[in-house]
Design a protein around this motif. Structure first.
Motif, PDB file in Angstrom:
ATOM      1  N   GLY A 193      42.645 -40.958  43.550  1.00  0.00           N
ATOM      2  CA  GLY A 193      42.659 -39.992  44.656  1.00  0.00           C
ATOM      3  C   GLY A 193      43.476 -38.772  44.293  1.00  0.00           C
ATOM      4  N   ARG A 194      42.771 -37.665  44.026  1.00  0.00           N
ATOM      5  CA  ARG A 194      43.460 -36.435  43.642  1.00  0.00           C
ATOM      6  C   ARG A 194      43.718 -35.554  44.851  1.00  0.00           C
ATOM      7  N   ALA A 195      44.786 -34.790  44.785  1.00  0.00           N
ATOM      8  CA  ALA A 195      45.131 -33.877  45.869  1.00  0.00           C
ATOM      9  C   ALA A 195      44.089 -32.761  45.948  1.00  0.00           C
ATOM     10  N   SER A 196      43.794 -32.317  47.178  1.00  0.00           N
ATOM     11  CA  SER A 196      42.860 -31.212  47.353  1.00  0.00           C
ATOM     12  C   SER A 196      43.244 -30.426  48.601  1.00  0.00           C
ATOM     13  N   ILE A 197      42.830 -29.168  48.619  1.00  0.00           N
ATOM     14  CA  ILE A 197      43.104 -28.310  49.771  1.00  0.00           C
ATOM     15  C   ILE A 197      41.922 -27.375  49.975  1.00  0.00           C
ATOM     16  N   ARG A 198      41.636 -27.074  51.237  1.00  0.00           N
ATOM     17  CA  ARG A 198      40.508 -26.198  51.582  1.00  0.00           C
ATOM     18  C   ARG A 198      41.025 -25.098  52.515  1.00  0.00           C
TER      19      ARG A 198
END
Length: 211
Positions: free
Chosen positions: A110-115
């Motif tokens: 589970g990799r960090a992500s941002i939108r």
């Protein structure tokens, strides 16, 4: 008869003077068609077409550890927007955006992500709604690092097992070492995403905007 004509002329002149005075007191009324019938020309709007790139510089930092969905952020236009050779949006113009989704890095997988999206442009004190395609960032994969940690743990375990008695002890030590390495990965989160102030990001208009 002459007196009647004189009175009529005085009445017409008085009416004209009153109309002029009223229009001078209310310039907007004169613009809408006073005694001369002239109106003030409106400034034509210019449309920034869909697909235009907006390069911005963050004023408020965002990250996967401190930002939450719904948080707003402020930024400024890093490159002027030019349409048909005319600068429509100056560099430094403020824009407002919103965080729409955040995922922190998970343990093991589970990799960090941002939108992010931009929602408004602030020009001359006026806020104009804008719509952009989302800016999506995903943290770097840490699988290679994880394999190194697990492999390193296995080597240390085998060394301990060999010291304990060799042979069967080495095999037991290797198993214990691998477990210790995996435990290290479980306890270590993957890379998070941090975008401090002054970070440059690029967005694309998803619909045209009239300025």
């Amino acid at each position: 008869m002459r007196r009647i004509l004189h009175l009529a002329l005085v009445a017409v002149l008085s009416s004209g003077i009153a109309a002029c005075s009223e229009n001078q007191a209310d310039p907007n009324k004169a613009d809408k068609g006073g005694i001369l019938g002239f109106s003030r020309p409106s400034t034509p709007k210019i449309t920034i077409p869909e697909g235009t790139k907006l390069r911005i510089a963050l004023i408020d930092g965002v990250s996967t550890t401190k930002s939450s969905p719904g948080d707003q952020f402020l930024a400024s236009v890093a490159d002027p927007i030019v349409v048909d050779g005319k600068t429509i949006v100056e560099r430094g113009t403020k824009v407002r955006g919103r965080v729409t989704d955040v995922t922190e890095s998970g343990r093991v997988k589970g990799r960090a992500s941002i939108r992010l999206i931009l929602t408004e442009m602030i020009q001359d004190g006026k806020e104009t709604p804008i719509s952009t395609k989302p800016y999506v960032a995903v943290a770097e994969n840490t699988k290679k690092r994880d394999a190194t940690v697990i492999g390193g743990g296995t080597g240390v375990g085998a060394l301990i097992g060999g010291i304990a008695g060799g042979g069967k002890g080495a095999a037991i030590g290797a198993a214990v070492g691998a477990g210790a390495g995996t435990g290290t990965v479980l306890a270590t989160k993957g890379k998070d995403l941090h975008y401090p102030p002054e970070t440059r990001l690029s967005f694309t208009l998803s619909s045209s905007v009239s300025m």
